[in-house]
Design a protein around this motif. Structure first.
Motif: not given
Ligand SMILES: Nc1ncnc2c1ncn2[C@@H]1O[C@H](COP(=O)(O)OP(=O)(O)OP(=O)(O)O)[C@@H](O)[C@H]1O
Ligand SMILES: [Mg+2]
Lengths: 412, 239
Positions: B39-41, B44-47
């Motif tokens: 799911p969003s948030g 995934k992108t962080t990984f």
């Molecule tokens: N630079 C940042 N500072 C603070 N919190 C962050 C930062 N980048 C990501 N987060 C938090 O880390 C969590 C994971 O974010 P991430 O971008 O990895 O999600 P995602 O799975 O890629 O979501 P999406 O599907 O919407 O792209 C989220 O709660 C986001 O708010």
């Protein structure tokens, strides 16, 4: 480091407005700064021109008469004054004069070789004094002899006398008689009787330091004349080494002791050469300072422009910087990118600036008869602007290099 | 190829600490094609940014190609990004000031490659994505699908062993998405390891293996009850 010059140029094509503006600013700044540096240097060089005077020990008294008297009486007073001055323990010598080197302006005559010559050869500053003049100034007699006391003539307020003997500066001698055989030759200085050169001094500055005087630099003649001038007379006094202050204190007292029928301005009636030099080069110094300020302001504005534009571009390109970092750019690659970019813009600006600088100088040469600027000034200007550009770019470029690669993943 | 153990990533702001990843474990073998969903948030992108050395992590270990990366300095990380990793972003991230050729050239220049070899590789990569004839075009003159193919060419040109793609088809219509995926599959067949984040279950299904992230952790779908809700939400988000 692999500097991506072609892609940088390509990318700049898409930021024409900023690029062209900064390059033009650099070009104009360069043109102005080169010429200003040239003027500053010329003016500062003036400040240290040799006067031919033993400046540390010489001072000038501006003696005004309180009442009009017949020439004979005035001359008797002058001779008595001089005797009194020369007897002061702190004084080495004293001389009467119609004017003095670096006075600011004064008597000058056109010079011809024959009485009826319509085109004067040149212009000469005119000093009138007695046989003490050269020693009092500390000037150097390089050929011939000094005046004899019996050659010194007295000239009344309404009279015009041309003495038969004259001492000239080397500059004037060479101008009139190129080849170095001026001694014993005669010339005319706006009169019908000739003066024969008996001595040559070198150097001796003219009274004036203006641009006009420059054309006749160092050209002066000394006539053995004590001229009665209703306005008064200058007494030039040379103190014994190290006794200038004492001599300057004692001299006016000695004169007042002779007679109180005179005015010596308590403020600037007695001036040493430090003061004389300072005053006469006021405009040169002022011009140099003004030009310096203009340069500094222009350079600051240009630097600010570069900092501003680079900062703007760094902000605008955060994302692409992140992308570049993600694709493998090291921090120093990003730094180098912006420094190179600035260098390319500056180089273009500087190239145009060199053309403008030289063109502007040539224009002043024909328009105001200023000198040709040496290309060294252009070289210095180019260096200054290139360094300024790199310096101004450095801080924003450093900020750019610290943009995190993760910036690439952030949506805009 | 890519191994994370007990890895955590905390984002600290003045007021809150967010655990974007916690006790995160994953092992991607050389030559695998892994799809990452969640799911969003969920992180995934962080990984992906940590996997691609775009960002550092807070705790745990990460071995990339056998190297523990947490001790590497910035230059070394840049070098690994440049030589071993290819990135494909959702927003394409082409450099708008440069034409297609120059865009693909960017990573090759950072590698210090000589001009003839650069040119060879660029044209080969563009050939492969079917855009060789467009090499003089600027990104703005291309469709989204074409831009993403240029981005893939840029990632390919350096022959990376690991390709990281964050929703590479997220901004594309189905037709274009299919083309991009086929390209990725082809690259995979040629031996590259691919990790692709996607919201699209259909695309995910075509990968060799699916990894699901929920709340910053990899979960086993077969046992975790949260999966159904998450999967449902993801499909819905994508229509
Ligand atoms: N630079 C940042 N500072 C603070 N919190 C962050 C930062 N980048 C990501 N987060 C938090 O880390 C969590 C994971 O974010 P991430 O971008 O990895 O999600 P995602 O799975 O890629 O979501 P999406 O599907 O919407 O792209 C989220 O709660 C986001 O708010
Ligand atoms: Mg994401």
């Amino acid at each position: 480091m692999n500097l991506p010059i072609r892609p940088i140029l390509v990318a700049l094509r898409r930021h024409k407005a900023g690029t062209v503006l900064i390059a033009l600013q650099i070009a104009l700044t360069l043109a102005i700064v080169c010429n200003a540096l040239f003027i500053i240097h010329a003016r500062l060089a003036n400040l240290s021109e040799a006067s031919g005077v033993d400046e540390p020990n010489v001072f000038v008294i501006k003696n005004q008469w309180a009442a009009e008297r017949p020439t004979a009486q005035v001359d008797a007073q002058v001779q008595a004054d001089l005797l009194a001055l020369r007897q002061l323990p702190a004084v080495r010598d004293a001389a009467p004069a119609s004017g003095y080197p670096l006075q600011g302006g004064g008597w000058d005559n056109l010079v011809t070789l024959t009485p009826d010559q319509t085109h004067p050869i040149t212009d000469s500053a005119v000093y009138t004094s007695d046989e003490h003049f050269i020693d009092t100034l500390g000037a150097r007699l390089v050929a011939g002899r000094n005046f004899r006391p019996d050659e010194v003539m007295v000239m009344g307020t309404q009279q015009s006398i041309t003495p038969p003997t004259v001492i000239v500066t080397r500059a004037l001698a060479d101008k009139l008689f190129p080849g170095g055989h001026a001694l014993g030759k005669s010339f005319y200085a706006m009169g019908t009787t000739p003066s024969t050169i008996v001595g040559i001094v070198d150097p001796l500055h003219r009274q004036g330091v203006s641009q006009w005087n420059k054309a006749y630099a160092g050209q002066a003649l000394i006539w053995p004349l004590r001229a009665d001038d209703a306005r008064g007379i200058f007494y030039i006094v040379r103190a014994k080494p190290g006794q200038l202050a004492a001599a300057m204190r004692e001299a006016p007292k000695a004169l007042y002791a002779q007679s109180r029928m005179r005015i010596i301005d308590p403020k600037d009636g007695v001036q040493d050469y430090a003061a004389i030099r300072h005053k006469v080069y006021d405009s040169d110094r002022g011009m140099a300072i003004l030009m310096g300020i203009i340069c500094a302001v222009l350079l600051a504005i240009t630097a600010a422009g570069i900092v501003g534009l680079t900062s703007f571009w760094v902000g605008q390109r955060r994302k692409q910087i992140g992308v570049r970092r993600a694709l493998g750019a090291r921090q120093r690659d990003i730094l180098a990118y912006f420094l190179t970019e600035n260098f390319l813009i500056s180089a273009a600006g500087v190239l145009l600036g060199v053309v403008l600088a030289v063109a502007f100088n040539l224009w002043t040469v024909t328009r105001f008869e200023l000198d040709r600027m040496s290309l060294a000034y252009v070289g210095v200007g180019v260096l200054v602007l290139l360094l300024l550009g790199q310096g101004a770019t450095f801080a924003p470029a450093l900020r750019a290099s610290r943009v995190s690669p993760v910036e690439a993943t952030r949506s805009v | 190829m890519l191994k994370m153990t007990h890895l955590s990533k905390v984002y600290r702001t003045e007021v809150v600490e967010t655990y974007a990843l916690r006790d995160f474990n994953i092992d991607v073998k050389e030559g695998e094609f892994v799809a990452v969903t969640g799911p969003s948030g969920s992180g995934k992108t962080t990984f992906l940014t940590i996997a691609g050395l775009l960002e550092t992590f807070t705790g745990g270990e990460y071995h990339l190609d056998g190297i523990e990366v947490s001790n590497l300095n910035d230059n070394a990380r840049s070098k690994i990004r440049n030589e071993k990793i290819g990135f494909i972003f959702q927003a394409f991230n082409l450099i708008p000031d440069l034409n297609v050729f120059d865009n693909v050239e960017v990573p090759l220049r950072y590698r210090g490659m000589k001009a003839p070899e650069r040119k060879q590789r660029i044209m080969d990569a563009l050939e492969r994505v079917g855009l060789a004839s467009r090499y003089k075009h600027y990104p703005a003159e291309l469709s989204g699908g074409q831009q993403q193919r240029v981005a893939i060419a840029r990632a390919l040109a350096g022959s990376p062993r690991l390709l990281l793609a964050d929703e590479p088809t997220g901004n594309l219509d189905t037709q274009m998405a299919r083309g991009v995926l086929e390209l990725l599959e082809e690259i995979h067949r040629d031996g590259a390891t691919i990790v692709m984040v996607t919201h699209d279950p259909e695309l995910a299904a075509r990968a060799q293996r699916n990894v699901h992230i929920i709340d910053g952790q990899v979960v086993d779908l077969s046992v975790d009850p949260r999966f159904h809700a998450a999967h449902h939400a993801a499909s819905e988000a994508h229509g």
